[in-house]
Design a protein around this motif. Structure first.
Motif: not given
Length: 425
Positions: A366-369, A380-382, A389-391, A420-421
């Motif tokens: 669901d988080l991937i989607a 903006q949220a993306a 992710i980078a951190v 996160a979703i």
């Protein structure tokens, strides 16, 4: 362009459902003739044996929106589990989106996506790929000096206990699989030797007649840190089950919630009854003889290695796209899903941790989607998500996450997925 899901086990089915419900074009490929992944008993690649049952109860394992039948036992066997997965796919109309008998031979990065080449000689371009091929397919066989003249096999190839009939059997390994096979062997073998290396915590399947794991899944506002939970629960387990060292096993060096515990009380019973004899780790083979770390020698007829599995992605020529870490022999991913590069490559189901269940894997997908949708609808949220992710991926894998760095604290992990979703909505 369509998204590809590799594998139609629980995580793969969850991925197909998540993307379908998000309105994203999706196609899954499954190398076997049917869905189920590891639960497809007898299929090449399945590690399921005849006595396999769930080690987490049906209510904590099942998908949140598709419970297992009330009249099923608390810990269903593999046949019921496979039936459940088939019913899940039918209920959500997932089968038309799966190509069976189709194996991915190679994934190659293309501009804006990935090209998948299949074993029938065909190839197709996809916008992104969700890898759900599991991590119980490539047996980890330790390098043991010498040659063994008897039967030597890995637990991956074990199916039924008739192979132990009348034999002296040595089983090496102390995971849940090793413990199950020790119990199987007791009823058929002439003698059962059990070689163990490290210690672990033992958890009963039932407390007061109810599945022991259900209490951990009650809704709660505050989640205690796993270290504090371990301090509270370890003394209780030692009271209810007994300290493992009283049965001759090594004392665990890790806390309760830092590794998947052993959910098998029968193996302790057989130890206490003298049905099983403990041995130290194997040092060498010498013809018909096994030499152990303390110098003791035995002559078993059959040696079975329940020594785990390697994490492999055979369709990738290089593992850099998954942020591979040589130290853990595994990828280092944000939430066990996202590599640091925004490369449209994702992993579902690559985790260890009793209690995550298939509901937790569905939250992963669901988080991937949600991420794929947010890139277009909520940039903006993306962007904020990509920074997290980078951190995370810039840091080394944390301690207390198991040998491969993929162990999660199921309570906190599922809550983090849900947060996160929501943030990407």
């Amino acid at each position: 362009m369509t998204y590809l899901v590799i594998g139609a086990g629980p995580a793969g089915l969850a991925a197909v459902k998540s993307l379908k419900q998000a309105g994203l074009p999706v196609q899954a490929v499954e190398k076997h003739a049917d869905l189920g992944g590891q639960w497809l008993y007898g299929a090449e690649g399945s590690a399921v044996y005849a006595s396999t049952h769930l080690i987490s109860s049906k209510r904590t394992t099942a998908f949140a929106d598709f419970p297992m039948p009330d009249d099923w036992p608390a810990y269903p066997d593999h046949a019921r589990v496979l039936r459940y997965l088939r019913d899940f796919a039918t209920h959500f109309d997932l089968r038309p989106l799966i190509r069976f008998n189709t194996k991915v031979e190679r994934l190659q990065r293309q501009a804006g996506g990935w090209r998948a080449s299949f074993d029938d000689g065909s190839a197709q371009d996809y916008q992104g790929v969700i890898i759900a091929n599991g991590h119980l397919s490539d047996p980890l066989v330790p390098e043991i000096p010498g040659r063994f003249d008897g039967t030597l096999m890995h637990a991956k190839d074990y199916r039924t206990p008739d192979i132990f009939e009348g034999k002296t059997v040595l089983i090496a390994g102390m995971g849940n699989t090793g413990c199950d096979i020790v119990v199987d062997a007791v009823h058929r073998a002439k003698a059962v030797l059990w070689s163990v290396r490290g210690g672990n915590h033992f958890v009963p399947k039932f407390l007061a007649g109810r599945p022991a794991d259900e209490a951990n899944h009650k809704p709660r506002r505050v989640i205690l840190p796993k270290g504090l939970r371990a301090m509270l629960h370890e003394p209780l387990l030692r009271l209810l089950v007994g300290p493992p060292e009283r049965f001759g096993l090594p004392k665990p060096r890790h806390r309760l919630y830092d590794r998947t515990p052993i959910v098998n009380s029968l193996v302790l019973q057989h130890l206490g009854q003298g049905d099983v004899v403990l041995r130290r780790p194997i040092r060498a083979f010498r013809g018909d003889t096994v030499v152990f770390a303390d110098g003791r020698e035995d002559r078993p007829d059959l040696v079975l290695l329940a020594t785990g599995y390697r994490i492999t992605f055979p369709f990738l020529a290089g593992l850099a796209p998954l942020n591979w870490q040589a130290a853990t022999d595994a990828p280092h991913l944000y939430m066990n899903i996202f590599p640091p590069d925004d490369n449209n490559l994702f992993v579902a189901g690559l985790l260890e941790g009793a209690g995550v269940g298939w509901a937790g894997r569905a939250l992963q997908t669901d988080l991937i989607a949600a991420w794929l949708t947010a890139r277009d609808r909520n940039p903006q949220a993306a962007a904020a998500f990509r920074r997290r992710i980078a951190v995370h991926c810039a840091r080394p894998p944390g301690t207390g996450r198991g040998e491969h760095g993929i162990f999660v604290d199921f309570l906190q992990y599922k809550r983090d997925l849900q947060k996160a979703i929501t943030a990407l909505a």
